[in-house]
Design an enzyme around this catalytic site. Structure first.
Site, PDB file in Angstrom:
ATOM      1  N   ASP A 138       2.288  57.712 -54.504  1.00 48.34           N
ATOM      2  CA  ASP A 138       2.370  58.878 -55.391  1.00 48.34           C
ATOM      3  C   ASP A 138       1.060  59.571 -55.766  1.00 48.34           C
ATOM      4  O   ASP A 138       0.095  58.896 -56.146  1.00 48.34           O
ATOM      5  CB  ASP A 138       2.983  58.471 -56.736  1.00 48.34           C
ATOM      6  CG  ASP A 138       4.161  57.547 -56.610  1.00 48.34           C
ATOM      7  OD1 ASP A 138       4.596  57.264 -55.488  1.00 48.34           O
ATOM      8  OD2 ASP A 138       4.650  57.093 -57.662  1.00 48.34           O
ATOM      9  N   GLU A 140      12.191  57.622 -61.416  1.00 49.17           N
ATOM     10  CA  GLU A 140      10.744  57.410 -61.460  1.00 49.17           C
ATOM     11  C   GLU A 140      10.023  58.755 -61.547  1.00 49.17           C
ATOM     12  O   GLU A 140      10.596  59.804 -61.274  1.00 49.17           O
ATOM     13  CB  GLU A 140      10.273  56.686 -60.181  1.00 49.17           C
ATOM     14  CG  GLU A 140      10.897  55.312 -59.996  1.00 49.17           C
ATOM     15  CD  GLU A 140      10.398  54.570 -58.750  1.00 49.17           C
ATOM     16  OE1 GLU A 140      10.145  53.363 -58.858  1.00 49.17           O
ATOM     17  OE2 GLU A 140      10.266  55.196 -57.675  1.00 49.17           O
TER      18      GLU A 140
END
Ligand code: FRU
Length: 520
Positions: free
Chosen positions: A22, A222
């Site tokens: 990420d 998430e």
């Protein structure tokens, strides 16, 4: 490093070596775009999670910098990893971290603790606990000091959800101008809830509200992201957009990671989704991207008001650790400029590539047009492996002589046994990416698939596709950007051909192909 290895992205960010996931802190400050990211300094699989760092003046030419936050105890005895988070410039020095007038950059991240421990702050941590911590930098992000005196600054989930302490993460922090407060948006991943917090100084946080579960609730939630955007043509009207990742649980036809969003309002305490953004019974979702490889999307802090630029991780947890690249794994999507526009009386989220890509367009571009592309295969001259394509054509209803599908094939071998198709299905009114024969698909049984997204013709009855092709990816934006499809591909190095493939007549076709130079 020369960035010429097989599959190496030429104008998408990828780390020189090692594993990346990420984006974790996208911050524009003093003319520099910072990109922090989940990084394993020790290998090409997930582990030892630290924050890698790269900087750019233009969002396309990146320079990798030294690791910003190195997992505590690395390499022998990791006691704290730094999971996904975000970063801000504390220009008013609300935190007091600034000295001598220097603006502190403050990162907020998830402390993921593999083992139970008592911290210098006096706080007790349980095995596998996740909490939110901060660190600051007084040298433009080069070096960071963790706030060990008080970390973690958000120790536990809000009290009704105390049991969720192992799945409490991914703080996205931003300045909320109307209430003059910092807001941090976190997930209670396993129960599909967003927990929103507020603070005056980035250190002391109070729980403000919760959101969810709504719409897609597959797997865990998430990486929440929350931002405000004006509605084009209605200067005083603004909406808030909440984006979050699901894993596994992406759009129909995908396996693994996906990204959904909600349009709504945020008053500094509560995010309320517009009724049109919620589908009762979790029957549907607003998909940020309809392909398999766009996850953990985050937006830039520090941009001028009204500007939202988002970057996603161009990979998928389903097979992320198996993709055949070395010595790195994973790339980021092209930065995407987001906007809201009223389309067919509905407030619609649009994505356009950030204009920075134009600086790596190779000079000569080729343009073609056809009144009618006939049934079969129309060869194009070899465009190479990194290209930008604008393709548009007339829509039509089904008719025996007209095409039911029309596509451009890229990264094709000279016999076209290997190719990736990007096209349109006139019957189902869907844009598609077909990577079933795209090259190496052997590393995961779900990889060789076809992905599709709904797309209607524009007011001129045309279908428009903008396609970004790199050495190992394809990103398609349909129409004005109301749908996007992102997919990785791993073609042979000499698969540089292209063609049009139509199973009937396709009318009024216009094609522009720009070769892209390397940004390295
Ligand atoms: C999403 C994610 C986050 C977590 C990070 C760990 O891709 O699972 O929720 O913070 O990766 O690297």
């Amino acid at each position: 490093l020369k960035y010429t290895e097989p599959y190496r992205p030429q104008y998408h960010f990828s780390p020189g070596e090692n594993w990346m996931n990420d984006p974790s802190g996208l911050l524009y400050h003093n003319g520099t775009y910072h990109l922090f990211f989940q990084y394993n300094p020790a290998g090409i699989e997930w582990g030892n999670m630290s924050w890698g760092h790269a900087t750019s003046r233009d969002l396309i030419h990146w320079e990798e910098r030294s690791v910003a936050l190195l997992a505590r105890g690395y390499p022998d005895n990791v006691t704290e990893m730094y999971f996904t988070g975000s970063a801000v410039a504390d220009v008013n020095n609300t935190s007091g971290f600034g000295v001598d007038g220097k603006v502190p950059l403050v990162a907020m991240y998830t402390s993921s603790y593999p083992v139970s421990q008592d911290l210098p702050s006096g706080k007790h941590i349980r095995t596998e606990q996740q909490s939110q911590s901060i660190a600051y930098s007084l040298d433009e992000g080069e070096t960071w000091t963790r706030y060990d005196a008080e970390n973690p600054v958000i120790h536990n989930p809000p009290s009704p959800y105390a049991a969720e302490f192992k799945d409490f993460r991914d703080p996205f922090v931003f300045w909320h101008e109307d209430t003059h407060k910092w807001i941090s948006v976190t997930v209670l991943a396993a129960i599909h809830k967003i927990a929103i917090w507020s603070s005056e100084n980035l250190k002391d946080w109070s729980f403000a509200s919760e959101f969810g579960p709504y719409n897609a609730v597959g797997g865990v939630w998430e990486c929440p992201n929350l931002f405000q955007i004006p509605i084009k043509g209605h200067p005083s009207a603004k909406r808030w957009v909440m984006v979050l990742g699901l894993n596994p649980g992406g759009p129909p036809g995908t396996v693994g990671s996906g990204t959904q969003y909600f349009i709504g309002d945020f008053d500094g305490t509560t995010f309320t989704a517009d009724p049109g953004s919620i589908y009762p019974g979790n029957k549907s979702a607003n998909w940020m991207d309809w392909g398999p490889d766009f996850y953990a999307a985050a937006s830039y802090n520090g941009l001028p008001d009204g500007h939202v630029v988002q970057i996603g991780w161009m990979n998928n947890w389903q097979y992320g650790a198996m993709i055949p690249t070395s010595p790195w794994r994973s790339a980021m999507s092209v930065p995407r400029q987001l906007s809201l526009e009223v389309v067919n009386e509905r407030v619609t989220l649009l994505q356009q590539p950030h204009h920075s890509w134009r600086s790596v367009v190779h000079h000569q571009s080729s343009k073609h047009s056809w009144k009618a592309v006939s049934k079969g295969s129309t060869r194009l001259c070899s465009p190479g492996k990194a290209v930008n394509i604008d393709l548009s054509f007339s829509d039509h209803d089904s008719d025996h002589s007209l095409a039911s599908t029309f596509a451009i094939a890229v990264h094709a071998s000279s016999d076209f046994k290997q190719e990736t198709l990007v096209g349109y299905n006139f019957t189902s009114k869907e844009v598609f990416v077909d990577r079933r024969h795209s090259g190496d698909v052997s590393f995961d049984k779900t990889f060789a698939s076809l992905y599709h997204a709904p797309l209607s013709a524009n007011a001129d009855n045309r279908i428009k596709l903008q396609i970004f092709v790199d050495w190992s990816s394809v990103e398609v934006l349909g129409g004005q950007g109301e749908v996007s499809l992102t997919a990785q591909i791993f073609p042979d190095g000499d698969a540089t051909e292209a063609r049009l493939v139509s199973d009937g007549v396709t009318r009024n076709v216009r094609l522009e192909i720009n070769r892209m130079d390397s940004a390295h």
